[in-house]
Write a protein that holds these residues in place. Structure first.
Motif, PDB file in Angstrom:
ATOM      1  N   MET A   1      45.375 -22.493 114.899  1.00 35.18           N
ATOM      2  CA  MET A   1      46.281 -23.604 114.504  1.00 35.18           C
ATOM      3  C   MET A   1      46.726 -24.175 116.061  1.00 35.18           C
ATOM      4  SD  MET A   1      46.768 -23.572 111.276  1.00 35.18           S
ATOM      5  CE  MET A   1      48.218 -24.500 110.903  1.00 35.18           C
ATOM      6  N   LYS A   2      46.709 -25.599 115.833  1.00 34.58           N
ATOM      7  CA  LYS A   2      47.105 -26.340 117.333  1.00 34.58           C
ATOM      8  C   LYS A   2      46.491 -25.668 118.414  1.00 34.58           C
ATOM      9  CE  LYS A   2      51.286 -27.297 114.613  1.00 34.58           C
ATOM     10  NZ  LYS A   2      52.817 -26.997 114.619  1.00 34.58           N
ATOM     11  N   PRO A   3      45.273 -25.403 118.738  1.00 38.87           N
ATOM     12  CA  PRO A   3      44.721 -24.793 119.797  1.00 38.87           C
ATOM     13  C   PRO A   3      44.949 -25.855 121.032  1.00 38.87           C
ATOM     14  CG  PRO A   3      42.993 -26.054 118.453  1.00 38.87           C
ATOM     15  CD  PRO A   3      44.259 -26.133 117.570  1.00 38.87           C
ATOM     16  N   THR A   4      45.063 -24.931 122.198  1.00 40.00           N
ATOM     17  CA  THR A   4      45.247 -25.708 123.276  1.00 40.00           C
ATOM     18  C   THR A   4      43.887 -25.388 124.359  1.00 40.00           C
ATOM     19  OG1 THR A   4      46.218 -23.742 124.624  1.00 40.00           O
ATOM     20  CG2 THR A   4      47.827 -25.128 123.454  1.00 40.00           C
ATOM     21  N   LYS A   5      43.626 -25.811 125.494  1.00 36.48           N
ATOM     22  CA  LYS A   5      42.528 -25.626 126.253  1.00 36.48           C
ATOM     23  C   LYS A   5      42.395 -24.148 126.603  1.00 36.48           C
ATOM     24  CE  LYS A   5      44.488 -26.879 130.283  1.00 36.48           C
ATOM     25  NZ  LYS A   5      44.724 -27.659 131.715  1.00 36.48           N
ATOM     26  N   ASN A   6      43.335 -23.261 126.665  1.00 41.28           N
ATOM     27  CA  ASN A   6      43.525 -22.071 126.859  1.00 41.28           C
ATOM     28  C   ASN A   6      43.475 -20.945 125.584  1.00 41.28           C
ATOM     29  OD1 ASN A   6      43.915 -22.597 129.630  1.00 41.28           O
ATOM     30  ND2 ASN A   6      45.953 -22.548 129.383  1.00 41.28           N
ATOM     31  N   ILE A   8      42.270 -18.546 122.877  1.00 37.76           N
ATOM     32  CA  ILE A   8      41.519 -17.321 122.622  1.00 37.76           C
ATOM     33  C   ILE A   8      40.090 -17.472 122.348  1.00 37.76           C
ATOM     34  CG2 ILE A   8      41.553 -14.777 121.975  1.00 37.76           C
ATOM     35  CD1 ILE A   8      44.449 -14.939 122.207  1.00 37.76           C
ATOM     36  N   ILE A   9      40.101 -18.204 121.368  1.00 34.68           N
ATOM     37  CA  ILE A   9      38.879 -18.475 120.703  1.00 34.68           C
ATOM     38  C   ILE A   9      37.561 -18.851 121.678  1.00 34.68           C
ATOM     39  CG2 ILE A   9      39.051 -20.753 119.730  1.00 34.68           C
ATOM     40  CD1 ILE A   9      37.656 -19.754 117.121  1.00 34.68           C
ATOM     41  N   TYR A  10      38.158 -19.701 122.570  1.00 38.17           N
ATOM     42  CA  TYR A  10      37.011 -19.871 123.445  1.00 38.17           C
ATOM     43  C   TYR A  10      36.527 -18.861 124.394  1.00 38.17           C
ATOM     44  CZ  TYR A  10      39.229 -24.571 122.482  1.00 38.17           C
ATOM     45  OH  TYR A  10      39.507 -25.788 121.821  1.00 38.17           O
ATOM     46  N   ASP A  11      37.388 -18.070 124.450  1.00 33.50           N
ATOM     47  CA  ASP A  11      36.818 -16.601 125.162  1.00 33.50           C
ATOM     48  C   ASP A  11      35.944 -15.825 124.420  1.00 33.50           C
ATOM     49  OD1 ASP A  11      38.357 -17.689 127.506  1.00 33.50           O
ATOM     50  OD2 ASP A  11      40.080 -16.474 126.900  1.00 33.50           O
ATOM     51  N   ILE A  12      36.144 -15.708 123.118  1.00 35.84           N
ATOM     52  CA  ILE A  12      35.338 -14.661 122.326  1.00 35.84           C
ATOM     53  C   ILE A  12      34.402 -15.276 121.703  1.00 35.84           C
ATOM     54  CG2 ILE A  12      37.380 -13.294 122.015  1.00 35.84           C
ATOM     55  CD1 ILE A  12      37.606 -14.684 119.076  1.00 35.84           C
ATOM     56  N   THR A  13      33.936 -16.614 121.511  1.00 37.73           N
ATOM     57  CA  THR A  13      32.705 -17.233 120.984  1.00 37.73           C
ATOM     58  C   THR A  13      32.558 -18.602 121.279  1.00 37.73           C
ATOM     59  OG1 THR A  13      31.668 -17.372 119.109  1.00 37.73           O
ATOM     60  CG2 THR A  13      34.105 -17.967 118.897  1.00 37.73           C
ATOM     61  N   SER A  14      31.116 -18.871 121.478  1.00 41.41           N
ATOM     62  CA  SER A  14      30.958 -20.505 121.636  1.00 41.41           C
ATOM     63  C   SER A  14      30.849 -21.144 120.273  1.00 41.41           C
ATOM     64  CB  SER A  14      29.978 -20.555 122.458  1.00 41.41           C
ATOM     65  OG  SER A  14      28.942 -19.936 121.999  1.00 41.41           O
ATOM     66  N   SER A  15      30.811 -20.322 119.079  1.00 37.62           N
ATOM     67  CA  SER A  15      30.331 -20.659 117.929  1.00 37.62           C
ATOM     68  C   SER A  15      31.666 -20.847 117.028  1.00 37.62           C
ATOM     69  CB  SER A  15      29.200 -19.847 116.984  1.00 37.62           C
ATOM     70  OG  SER A  15      29.213 -20.256 115.921  1.00 37.62           O
ATOM     71  N   GLU A  44      46.118  -8.208 124.850  1.00 34.63           N
ATOM     72  CA  GLU A  44      46.890  -7.972 126.066  1.00 34.63           C
ATOM     73  C   GLU A  44      46.760  -9.151 127.155  1.00 34.63           C
ATOM     74  OE1 GLU A  44      44.929  -4.334 127.535  1.00 34.63           O
ATOM     75  OE2 GLU A  44      46.242  -3.015 126.393  1.00 34.63           O
ATOM     76  N   THR A  45      46.266 -10.225 126.631  1.00 30.74           N
ATOM     77  CA  THR A  45      46.526 -11.450 127.631  1.00 30.74           C
ATOM     78  C   THR A  45      47.862 -12.037 127.448  1.00 30.74           C
ATOM     79  OG1 THR A  45      45.486 -12.913 126.037  1.00 30.74           O
ATOM     80  CG2 THR A  45      44.182 -11.699 127.456  1.00 30.74           C
ATOM     81  N   ASP A  46      48.486 -12.536 128.279  1.00 26.97           N
ATOM     82  CA  ASP A  46      49.603 -13.280 128.305  1.00 26.97           C
ATOM     83  C   ASP A  46      49.443 -14.443 127.303  1.00 26.97           C
ATOM     84  OD1 ASP A  46      50.873 -11.548 130.056  1.00 26.97           O
ATOM     85  OD2 ASP A  46      50.713 -13.072 131.769  1.00 26.97           O
ATOM     86  N   ASP A  47      48.416 -15.267 127.275  1.00 28.56           N
ATOM     87  CA  ASP A  47      48.082 -16.321 126.222  1.00 28.56           C
ATOM     88  C   ASP A  47      48.256 -16.113 124.798  1.00 28.56           C
ATOM     89  OD1 ASP A  47      47.819 -17.996 128.456  1.00 28.56           O
ATOM     90  OD2 ASP A  47      45.748 -17.891 128.468  1.00 28.56           O
ATOM     91  N   PHE A  48      48.076 -14.570 124.601  1.00 24.17           N
ATOM     92  CA  PHE A  48      48.175 -14.282 123.165  1.00 24.17           C
ATOM     93  C   PHE A  48      49.374 -14.536 122.662  1.00 24.17           C
ATOM     94  CE2 PHE A  48      48.925 -11.144 119.986  1.00 24.17           C
ATOM     95  CZ  PHE A  48      48.032 -11.621 118.823  1.00 24.17           C
TER      96      PHE A  48
END
Length: 113
Positions: A1-6, A8-15, A44-48
Motif C-alpha cells: 500500500m502506498k509504495p515508495t521507491k524503497n 521491500i517488494i522491489y528487493d524480493i521480486t521483479s514480478s 530486519e531492515t529499517d525500511d520494513f
C-alpha cells in the motif's frame, strides 16, 4: 500500500503487479517462495518498519485483493483467508483465519527453528 521507491517488494521480486484501488496505489506479487531467511532479512531492515507486509497462504483473485485493500485498517480477517500481517510499529503481528487448530503451536515451532 502506498509504495515508495524503497518498498521491500522491489528487493524480493521483479514480478509484481501495480494497481490503484479506490485511489490507493498498491503492489502485490503471487507465487513467491520465501524461505525463513528471506523473511528474516525483510523484517530486519529499517525500511520494513515504514510499511506493512501481508503474506497470504492461498490464491488470490482480484475481488479478494480489492477486499484486502478496502479492509486494510479495520478488518482483514473479514476477507476470510489465512494471512500473516506484520504492522509498521514493529511489534504487532497478526495471524488471520488460521486453518489448523494447532496453528499457533506450528507457528511457534517454525519461528524457533
Amino acid at each position: 500500500m502506498k509504495p515508495t521507491k524503497n518498498s521491500i517488494i522491489y528487493d524480493i521480486t521483479s514480478s509484481y503487479t501495480e494497481t490503484k484501488i479506490n485511489s490507493k496505489k498498491c503492489l502485490y506479487s503471487a507465487g513467491l517462495n520465501l524461505l525463513k531467511e528471506d523473511i528474516k532479512n525483510i523484517i530486519e531492515t529499517d525500511d520494513f518498519y515504514l510499511g506493512n507486509l501481508i503474506i497470504i497462504l492461498s490464491k488470490l483473485n482480484y475481488e479478494r485483493i480489492l477486499n484486502l485493500v478496502n479492509l486494510w485498517d479495520s478488518g482483514i480477517y473479514e476477507v476470510g483467508i489465512e494471512a500473516f500481517r506484520m504492522c509498521n510499529d514493529g511489534l504487532s503481528f497478526y495471524w488471520y483465519n488460521p486453518k489448523d487448530i494447532l496453528a499457533e503451536r506450528k507457528f511457534t515451532t517454525l519461528i524457533n527453528r
